[in-house]
Design an enzyme around this catalytic site. Structure first.
Site, PDB file in Angstrom:
ATOM      1  N   ASP A 130       1.400  -1.660  -0.214  1.00  0.00           N
ATOM      2  CA  ASP A 130      -0.286  -0.283  -0.170  1.00  0.00           C
ATOM      3  C   ASP A 130       0.639   1.346   0.095  1.00  0.00           C
ATOM      4  OD1 ASP A 130      -2.306   1.601   0.073  1.00  0.00           O
ATOM      5  OD2 ASP A 130      -3.105   0.461   1.716  1.00  0.00           O
ATOM      6  N   GLU A 147     -13.981   1.718   0.966  1.00  0.00           N
ATOM      7  CA  GLU A 147     -13.370   2.918   1.867  1.00  0.00           C
ATOM      8  C   GLU A 147     -13.547   4.398   1.840  1.00  0.00           C
ATOM      9  OE1 GLU A 147      -8.998   1.257   1.107  1.00  0.00           O
ATOM     10  OE2 GLU A 147      -8.933   3.814   0.921  1.00  0.00           O
TER      11      GLU A 147
END
Length: 644
Positions: A402, A457
């Site tokens: 990420d 998200e």
């Protein structure tokens, strides 16, 4: 960047084409025409069915002090064709993809070539370098010039080249997009007053930065690129600051092909059905791919480890993750993901927080038939590349990496280094904080998905009116980890979710349909296992939806309004439909079926326009001669499976 933009503008203004030579390339079906002009510069124009789409677009390459494509000296022009099929190692759309194009290869003095391809659904071009040793590419020039104002659908990036690639789409006229506006990353979508769509992106990006676009203020856009970092320093536990840049965008081999720049052209359905990024992505670099296992993932972060009706304290601990594993095993979900928090410190990938034992979870999952995937920041992986082998040896099945948030040459190479090392250790990879697919997952199919999308998200910031564009823009260039699956669904004005009790916008049927409409070989189940088990019939459908497909067919599509697709796996056809803020009534002919079958479906309930969790399940026989009539509530959906 500003210096290069000014130079490019001056160059384009100064060059007066003298039409020394013109080459024409047609698509196999004859509908698309590319005209390449070799004059004081190198230009191309594109039309479809006589409609001008791109007009006199200049391209060049600055290699050191040389400008390839400026005052070009043509040595030869040759035409050929490509006629083959690609058997996809990870079939996110189709098991087999046709690759049929006519090719124009222009060879120039100075050791370079420019190649164009014309497909029935688009056009692509690239530079090829024919030198020796290495070179520094200072700039690549492309100006998109439109014959009239088009509608543009883009994602502006307010922080420049440092971006999460998760911004909502803005919709504007190409005539209104000026040099003072924020630039956009790819892909971008255009549409004409005749309804033709043009999707622009790139593929086979390796050892080279990703392209961005800036408005020219003259009904056009031009390419800009991040420069190669010369020095950089970590910023916190997952970022980095570039402290000094080189004066080039890439230092690379003098004998190589550069990335493809491609335009998908056609109807809304043509854009959503295309596989241009895959066709142009390159050759697989992994000899054995049998170990790569697509599937679904029970994900922890979105639902904040919130489970209840248990006799242990829930949170980031082994008891909670064993509950996730039990849930995944019960429904046939292939993986669980340990997102951020399983390490005591993000920067230390070997010291687990109290209550977490990854080795124990891996063994527990192995007994239950569920694999474990670990989240890591890209910076931790860069500083501890040996962790890949360490966790592979432990039995971990994959990594979610990420916060790269850059796409300069150095970072593009980082992606490839990680993909290669993970492939050597038989780990799948899901890149978050990432740019869009651009060929890496074709060369390394263990790269099973990417984020680079405004997904669930974002909570209330993930609005169906934005999401409905994804099949025509972001997901149209490759796999997309949107992380769907909220069982606590709400209409956008009612989305008041909290960290521990998140809510997803859109109806229940909409959230379920996303598993069919969106393409990703790794699909997250974002909500809590407790919620899923309380909604058993919905969860059983979600768990039954494959993540790879034998074939896909777009049944109905209107960008910004609705999208309906049918996908086949074996003898089952799954159908998914989604819409934005306007309700839709859609007719779906079933002529694609090979015979009659049993349909099980989920549709918006009569009150879903207010109470988004309202849905109805139905079952009936269907035949190829029928036409289904479906109704989608606002921000609604429909999904079903036909077993033959």
């Amino acid at each position: 960047m500003v210096r290069c933009l000014l130079f490019f503008c001056m160059l384009c203004a100064a060059l007066q084409s003298q039409a020394a030579r013109s080459e024409v390339l047609n698509s196999p079906d004859g509908r698309i025409k590319v005209e390449v002009e070799v004059a004081d510069s190198l230009f191309f124009s594109v039309s479809r069915d006589g409609e001008a789409l791109l007009a006199h677009c200049p391209i060049f390459l600055q290699v050191g002090q040389r400008f390839l494509g400026v005052n070009p000296k043509l040595k030869s022009a040759a035409k050929s064709s490509v006629r083959n099929e690609i058997r996809n190692r990870v079939a996110v759309k189709n098991a087999v993809t046709p690759n049929r194009a006519n090719v124009l290869s222009l060879s120039f003095q100075g050791g370079y070539e420019v190649q164009f391809r014309a497909y029935d659904n688009g056009v692509a071009y690239r530079f090829l370098l024919k030198g020796k040793g290495s070179v520094q590419i200072a700039q690549e020039g492309l100006a998109l010039r439109f014959p009239k104002p088009f509608n543009a659908h883009i994602s502006k990036t307010p922080s420049g080249f440092w971006t999460s690639y998760e911004y909502p789409y803005v919709h504007l006229s190409t005539a209104e997009y000026g040099p003072a506006d924020e630039m956009t990353y790819l892909p971008v979508l255009f549409d004409t007053d005749r309804g033709t769509k043009v999707l622009f992106s790139e593929s086979d990006v390796r050892d080279y930065p990703a392209m961005f676009l800036k408005g020219t203020g003259q009904n056009g856009m031009q390419a800009v690129f991040p420069r190669t970092p010369k020095t950089w320093e970590p910023y916190g536990d997952r970022g980095f600051n570039i402290t000094e840049e080189e004066d080039y965008i890439a230092a690379t081999s003098a004998r190589r092909s550069l990335p493809w720049r491609f335009f998908v052209i056609g109807s809304d359905a043509d854009i959503a059905a295309n596989e241009m990024e895959r066709v142009l992505g390159g050759e697989c670099q992994i000899a054995d791919t049998q170990w790569i296992k697509p599937g679904k993932v029970s994900w922890d972060w979105w639902n904040h480890w919130t489970i209840w009706d248990v006799d242990f304290v829930t949170g980031i601990n082994n008891d909670t993750y064993k509950y996730f594993i039990d849930f995944a095993s019960r429904y046939g979900v292939e993986y669980i993901l340990l997102d951020e928090g399983w390490c005591k410190d993000v920067r230390d990938p070997y010291t687990m927080r109290e209550g977490i034992d990854v080795r124990e979870l891996v063994e527990y999952g192995r007994q239950k038939g569920v694999g474990v995937i670990l989240w890591l920041s890209w910076l931790t992986v860069e500083q501890h590349m040996e962790l890949i082998k360490h966790y592979a040896d432990m039995g971990v099945k994959g990594l979610k990496i990420d916060f790269m948030d850059h796409s300069d040459q150095w970072m593009v190479n980082y992606y490839e280094r990680v993909a290669k090392e993970c492939a050597a250790n038989k780990l799948i990879v899901d890149f978050h904080g990432s740019f869009k697919p651009a060929g890496l997952e074709i060369r390394y199919p263990n790269v099973i998905s990417y984020e680079g999308v405004r997904g669930l998200e974002q909570g209330a910031g993930c609005h169906p009116d934005n999401t409905i564009w994804l099949p025509f823009i972001r997901n149209a260039v490759g796999p997309m980890d949107f992380t769907p699956g909220s069982m606590a669904s709400a209409q956008p004005e009612d989305n008041k979710g909290t960290a521990s009790l998140p809510v997803g916008s859109g109806t229940r049927a909409y959230q379920m349909a996303l598993y069919v409409t969106f393409e990703s070989a790794l699909q997250m189940l974002a909500d809590s296992p407790t919620r899923y088990m309380r909604e058993d019939e919905c969860t059983r459908f979600i768990a039954s939806v494959p993540t790879t497909w034998d074939e896909s067919r777009v049944l109905s599509a209107e960008a910004g309004r609705h999208y309906v697709v049918a996908r086949r796996k074996g003898n089952k056809w799954f159908i998914g439909a989604i819409t934005g803020s306007q309700q839709q009534d859609i007719s779906l002919p079933l002529s694609f079926l090979g015979g009659s079958g049993r349909l099980v479906y989920f549709q918006d309930g009569v009150n879903a326009d207010r109470i988004a969790v309202d849905y109805r399940k139905g079952e009936r026989q269907v035949s190829p001669s029928e036409t289904l009539q479906i109704h989608l509530a606002r921000n609604g959906g429909w999904c079903g499976v036909i077993t033959q």
